[in-house]
Design an enzyme around this catalytic site. Sequence first.
Site, short mmCIF file in Angstrom:
data_model
loop_
_atom_site.label_atom_id
_atom_site.label_comp_id
_atom_site.label_asym_id
_atom_site.label_seq_id
_atom_site.Cartn_x
_atom_site.Cartn_y
_atom_site.Cartn_z
N ASP A 165 1.04 -1.14 -0.04
CA ASP A 165 0.11 -0.21 -0.19
C ASP A 165 0.89 1.31 -0.17
OD1 ASP A 165 -2.27 1.51 0.02
OD2 ASP A 165 -2.74 1.00 2.25
N GLU A 272 -3.56 -0.72 -8.24
CA GLU A 272 -4.29 0.55 -7.74
C GLU A 272 -3.76 1.79 -8.02
OE1 GLU A 272 -7.38 -0.05 -4.95
OE2 GLU A 272 -6.54 1.44 -3.72
#
Length: 483
Positions: A165, A272
């Site tokens: 992330d 993402e």
Amino acid sequence: MINKVAEYLSGEGFYFYEKSFRKLSEDIYIFVVKKANEKSIGLLTQGDFTLSSPHFTERKYLKETGYYLNLYPLTYENFVILKDKFNIAPAPCDKKASFGMGDRLGLVTAAHIRAVENYDVFPVLAQQSPRELMKTHRSFKEAILKAILGVLEEGYTGKFGADADHIKDENYLMEAIDAGYTMYTLDLSDMLVKLSDYTESQLKEKAEKLNITSKRIIERFKGKKFVMPTKEAFTVSEEELYKSALTYEKAMDFVEKVYGILKDKVKNFDLEISIDEGDKDTTVEDHIFVAEYLHEKGIDFWSLAPKFPGEFQKAIDYIGDVDKFAVELKKHQFLSREFGGYKLSLHSGSDKFSIYKVFSEITEGEFHIKTSGTSWFQAVNLIFEKDKELFKELYQIALYNLEESKKAYKVLIDKKDFPENINLEDSQIVSKPEIKQLFHISYGVLLEERKKQIFEVLNKYEEEHYEFVRKNIENHFKEIFSK
């Protein structure tokens, strides 16, 4: 067989996780045990298959079963062996809905798995950012190993993901690739050009120097009218498109570079694109520019995280106008379908109960949601219940270091919001928004100063800790998937 194995291990002082016992092949079984709060994996074999660093110098032959037994630490070397031989490893998402559950302590993957059992959602079980890893003194490899251990402990055989992330640079990207992550979230916030830093003439000069891809997108979409299925419409502003291009063009170079590295080094992955950390809400022009720029460059991204209206502060519910949120979400959802191939992602998704149903309905159940701090806070809840003196110490440490902790997270709490001495008799204290935010952002300093004591409580009451986490995540799902 399982009873004989459990009986033998109990005699050796090990706690045996019964749910973990499962067959890997005709002559190999795997399981998880714990002793002195250290978990190991066990193998029951009839052949020669072994792992590195065995607990017993020689394998133990359990005559009643006809199998040899040994225990091993789940090192990265052993993980790679299990991954290559039995495909015990994270994978890309294969469902419409996906849900990220960060585990900052590396203790509750089993609880996360229990929470998803009754829902048709793809679990991302290893989800950590460089910021979280620095604060917890862990690495991408350590985070993925703890998730794998939880998968084995719970006997889970379904697919699951691992999300590196908030990747902002190549160094952390390479660490995550080396560790075997399957999802990469690129945080573009540090690469965005702040238009307010430039004069009008400077911006005009920059606009003239935009590259051919940016100019082509502006030319193609300026003044274009989109009509959504609801008959609501919006028109793309040429001026706003120029602003989007000036803001995001530089960041697109980073995405292109990272995508090239991933295509070269990772067989299958989910990518993402996070644009939710900027100063302003994501406009339709921003969305169009980013999505179409990446498509023109042949970049196949899996999800996009816009910055929606309202405030998405840590540990508390959404602050803002839910109707306005829905209006903007509909536009972004429409664009994601219009351009195709990606879903919308909701960041800082913990505890945003007032918008879950709207988000799920408008995205037609195809979305990604990220949570992390909400599971860490369940550890705090358990400590409050079981060891109030430790909770008091943690509160005082968190309060003393509040200003430093706030540097990494956007919250509106201030030291003056808190009493110096907390009322431990108030059972509702851990439900107060300011307390939740205080502990949410303070995990780094609390682990720095009281990790041993925190882990002692959590290990002592492991099942209760799991139950706190399971119930909390399931409460999220009940809202998200409510009809």
